[in-house]
Design a protein around this motif. Structure first.
Motif: not given
Length: 285
Positions: A229-248
């Motif tokens: 997307g356009r904005d808040h890239l760092v926040e989105k990457m932190r969310r991806f890191s947390a979910i990736y470790d748990k479920a992906l």
């Protein structure tokens, strides 16, 4: 009784005739010398006029002396030394580039022209050129440090500056960045941030693109695409890191694309249909 007048010794005598009687006190005043009575010259004005004249005479004398000695001191250039850690360009290529300047003498060599000519070479980031008495020129070079490819025809250094060497085929292993014109520095900064956040997860950036409408697209070296997307890239990457470790993480080889444009979650596109477990569904939501 009669009165008699007698002359008393020591009494005041009558003044002599013909001489006026002096009145009041009088004293002798010594005359001052002429040097004291004459006005003193203004030495401050003389100094203010004399010093500039003396400096002017000395300057003209030094210039004339330099002009007479210059033909004896101005020697032909005997050597050009090239310093710097050169990995992508050879000293022979540098020497050939500045060969036209070597025919000049020590004082007449065009240092600015030589520096400009060197910095026109694609692999030279900066050049420093100076004279070394009596007949040498010292050249210090700093090479470009290629960090990524920019589009199809250029490379980017660590400052986000584009340069275009001839042999681009040798750098296909570098990540490829895309974006509008004059956006090199912005894309390079975003690449550095995102690559640092992906490295602990075992991912590398293979492609990063800033698209025309301002959205970001990333492709990892492991074959996973990220829509940021356009904005808040760092926040989105932190969310991806947390979910990736748990479920992906266990399904990494089967992940084709992850859409991070959601406010509170993400969407996963699988290479092959997979029925998510309850834990995976909860993590994604």
């Amino acid at each position: 009784m009669g009165a008699a007048l007698r002359h008393q010794p020591g009494s005041a005598r009558a003044p002599a005739r013909g001489k006026p009687v002096p009145r009041g006190a009088s004293r002798l005043v010594a005359k001052e010398p002429i040097s004291v009575r004459l006005p003193k010259p203004n030495l401050g004005l003389v100094k203010r006029v004399t010093w500039p004249l003396m400096l002017l005479v000395l300057g003209l004398g030094a210039y004339e002396l330099a002009q007479r000695l210059l033909p004896y001191a101005d020697r032909p250039i005997a050597r050009i030394s090239v310093e710097g850690d050169l990995s992508y360009i050879s000293q022979q290529a540098v020497q050939q580039r500045i060969a036209p300047f070597v025919t000049a003498s020590f004082f007449s060599v065009d240092l600015l022209g030589m520096r400009h000519e060197l910095e026109q070479m694609p692999w030279i980031a900066s050049a420093e050129v100076r004279r070394v008495w009596p007949d040498q020129v010292l050249v210090r070079l700093e090479e470009q440090l290629p960090v990524a490819r920019w589009g199809e025809e250029s490379l980017l250094n660590n400052q986000g500056q584009a340069f275009a060497p001839r042999e681009l085929a040798h750098y296909e292993n570098l990540p490829q960045l895309f974006g509008p014109k004059r956006a090199q520095q912005r894309v390079m900064q975003q690449y550095q941030v995102l690559s640092q956040m992906l490295r602990p997860l075992g991912f590398s950036v293979a492609r990063l693109e800033l698209r025309a409408r301002g959205s970001w697209f990333l492709s990892t070296g492991e074959g996973i695409e990220l829509l940021l997307g356009r904005d808040h890239l760092v926040e989105k990457m932190r969310r991806f890191s947390a979910i990736y470790d748990k479920a992906l993480k266990a399904q990494q080889a089967n992940i084709a694309r992850i859409d991070l444009r959601y406010a509170n979650g993400l969407a996963v596109a699988w290479r092959e249909p997979v029925a998510p477990t309850a834990a995976q569904a909860a993590a994604v939501q």
